[in-house]
Each structure stands twice: as C-alpha cells, then as structure tokens.
Design an enzyme around this catalytic site. Structure first.
Site: not given
Ligand SMILES: NC(=O)c1ccc[n+]([C@@H]2O[C@H](COP(=O)([O-])OP(=O)(O)OC[C@H]3O[C@@H](n4cnc5c(N)ncnc54)[C@H](OP(=O)(O)O)[C@@H]3O)[C@@H](O)[C@H]2O)c1
Length: 362
Positions: A158, A253
C-alpha cells in the site's frame, strides 16, 4: 444488463475486508455472496463477527449483514458460492501462499492484497493503470500450475502507489529514471485493526514498519517490469532508497520523493503536463472503479494533504504536488493516495474489473 459476477472476500472481517464490503456494496458488476475469515469469526453472521470492530464510516452493507462467515481454510465451502475471491487475510506468509494457491487450484480467480505471492515469478503485481498488459501471463500461469480456470494476481504494497504512478507516467512519456529516494508517511489504518497501540501513535512518529522499506524498494521494479517466458522480469534499472514511517493520520499514505533521470531530463512544466494528461487503459475501458483522472497535480504549495486529498476520485485518484528542483537529485515532489482504497481494496477491485473486461474471468 450484465449478470453480476458472484465474488467472495476472505479476511472479510479485517480493515481491508471491511473496505471491500463497503466498496462492493451496489457494485455494478460484482455481488458479494461468500465471506470468510478465521475460526474466531467462522459460523457467525457477519454483523455479529464484526460487532464492536466495524470501523467504516458507513453501515455494514445490508446484503452482507446476515451472511454466515465461513472458515477461510475450508476452500470447498466456497465452491458454487462465487467465482472470484478477494484475499485480505493476515496470517503467516507460507500459510497465505498455500491458501491462495488452493483457491486458484479449485477454480477461483484470486485477487490478493497480501505480500506472500508478490515475488512469485508468474504472479503479476497489479496497478491496472501501469501494467495492465501483465495479465497476459495468466494463460501461462494456468498452464504451468495445471490450473483449469483458477488464477492468481496480487496488489502491491500500500505504500507505493503515490510514487510509482507518477514515475510510470514519466517513463511512458519517454524518460528514464535512474534513482529515487522516497520517505513515506504512512497512515495507521495501514497496520490493520486494532493496529499500532494508540500510546505509540498519539503525539508521535514511528520510524519503522516491519518489512515495508524492502517492499517499497523492490515491488515497483516488478510493477514496471515486463512479461517474458512465463515470468515477470523486474525493471532493475531503477534504484530506490525508502524510509518508511508510521504517522498519526487515519487514512492516506504520503510519499516525499527525490528523483534523478538517466539521460535527458524534462522541464518542470513538461512534467506537470505529463501528470495532468496521464490516462490509461482502465479509464479508456471505463471500468467502474477507474478514477478520471487517475492522477491530479495540485499547484498549491501546501498540497497534497491526507485530510484534504485522500478521497478524490472516490479515494482512487493519486494526488501529486510540490514539484521543484532538488539540490542533490534532479527534482522532488510529494505524492499521496488513500492506502486502504487505492492501495488495497479499491485497487484490487479495479484489477478484478480489468480481469473481467479482458475476458480472464467470465
Ligand atoms: N491495511 C492496509 O492498508 C493494507 C493495505 C494493503 C495490504 N494489506 C494487507 O491486507 C491483509 C489484511 O490486512 P488488514 O489490515 O485488513 O488486517 P486485519 O485488520 O488484521 O484483518 C485480518 C483478517 O485476516 C483474518 N485472519 C486472521 N488469521 C486468519 C486465519 N488463520 N485464517 C483465516 N483468516 C484469518 C482475520 O479474521 P478474524 O477477524 O476472524 O480474526 C481478518 O479478517 C494483510 O495481509 C495486509 O498486509 C493491508
């Protein structure tokens, strides 16, 4: 109207599993008919299995509330209930490798979020806007493994989407990247539920995520690689150095990147144009989860930010900003994506849509 494909989620009770259910609710092509998790949840109705730990902002989808959760290890229980399974189990790597291969052996298309098979040579690591053509390995994968209609594809870690998509756009425009340094600022949802202890995360940054730097450095090479002789050959020409940090952000993120080109270098304006005009096969095919545009460049000096930019394009768009000269490499920029959507469940659903659109799953 197209008949919906019956799909299952293994690891359905976890952080990524819950995102699958949320994103698959009223999906135009898929219908959730099978849910599985560990023995702790098996035998319970889904709503009871996640009681007290449903962390999505929307309610549990009506169609899933009363589905009885199966033991993910009993693959035979999925037969007849679905054709494709999304895997979001968190177990020992060898156990996951065996479990996912067993689903594929028994005829299921498996789209996985786990890292277990990411370095398996005949398993593509999919970011559909980048390596849609890696799916052509599937007939060879099936032949090599003796699978009839089962297949196995995985999502990358991810952490990488916010910098690999911008890099890919530059490569596609004819430039070569020699090296890059990436510092990631990763949200707590990336650690699953309950994840990192709150006492470690409030008013703090943890400069270590087990195994994450290796994945962030190696996986982009496979995504950017090519299919040859029944294997994915990674692009070893790009050298990446990653620093991965866990930060007190719920979702999203961020990656602060410095890049150096090999050979000719584009001007700043040209890079921004390349990013703003980037489009790819999932957008051309109008796949239901393909964000339009796949990438946004923001001019504001203080963007992207997780709170403001993570949900763009139904949380599937990658946001880039702060492109400027670097005193050590050529340029630096900041990328951001939603880790549990673009970086996990949403990216996997987009991959499944591509599998269907290209006829690998019927
Ligand atoms: N969170 C992210 O942003 C993210 C992003 C990309 C990839 N991933 C990967 O996706 C996977 C799931 O992550 P997560 O964050 O959703 O983890 P999580 O919240 O801890 O959920 C783990 C899931 O795995 C199930 N499980 C655990 N042991 C099992 C067993 N022995 N047999 C069958 N099922 C078992 C759990 O079921 P019970 O509830 O019954 O225990 C639960 O459904 C991991 O491999 C992770 O590395 C996560």
């Amino acid at each position: 109207m197209r008949k919906k494909l019956k799909v299952g989620v293994i690891g359905a009770t976890g952080m990524v599993g819950q995102n699958y259910l949320r994103l698959l609710d009223r999906h135009p092509w898929f219908e959730v008919t099978y849910l599985a998790a560990s023995l702790n949840s098996a035998g319970k109705k889904y709503k009871d299995a996640v009681a007290g730990r449903w962390v999505m902002r929307s309610d549990i989808p009506q169609d899933c509330r009363d589905i009885v959760v199966e033991d993910a290890g009993k693959v035979e229980n999925a037969i007849g209930k679905c054709s494709l399974v999304f895997s979001a189990v968190d177990m020992d790597k060898l156990a996951i490798m065996a479990l996912e291969a067993e689903y594929a052996r028994q005829g299921f298309a498996v789209v996985s979020n786990n890292s277990a098979h990411r370095s398996t040579e005949d398993v593509p690591v999919m970011v559909p806007e980048i390596n849609y053509d890696h799916l052509k390995i599937i007939p060879q994968q099936q032949k090599q493994r003796g699978w009839n209609k089962g297949l196995l594809v995985v999502k990358p870690n991810c952490s990488i989407q916010s910098y690999v998509l911008p890099i890919h756009a530059l490569i596609k425009a004819g430039y070569s990247i020699d090296k890059m340094i990436v510092t990631t600022l990763q949200a707590v949802s990336g650690a699953g539920y309950p994840g990192v202890a709150s006492i470690d995360m409030i008013d703090n940054i943890v400069p270590y995520i087990d195994g994450e730097e290796e994945k962030s450095e190696i996986e982009p090479r496979k995504v950017l690689g090519k299919v040859e002789d029944g294997k994915i050959i990674p692009d070893e020409s790009i050298k990446i150095s990653a620093h991965c940090n866990r930060v007190p952000v719920t979702d999203g993120h961020t990656a602060c990147c410095s890049i150096q080109f090999a050979g000719k270098k584009p001007e700043i304006n040209e890079i921004v144009d390349i990013w703003r005009n980037f489009t790819a096969v999932p957008q051309e095919l109008k796949l239901p989860s393909a964000p339009i545009p796949p990438m946004v460049y923001r001019d504001e000096v203080n963007r992207p930010q997780p709170q403001k930019d993570r949900d763009i394009g139904n949380a599937m768009t990658v946001t880039v900003g702060r492109l400027r000269k670097c005193n050590v490499f050529d340029y630096r920029f900041v990328g951001l994506h939603h880790n549990t959507v673009r970086g996990a469940a949403g990216g996997a659903i987009l991959t499944a849509e591509l599998l269907m659109a290209q006829g690998y799953v019927k």
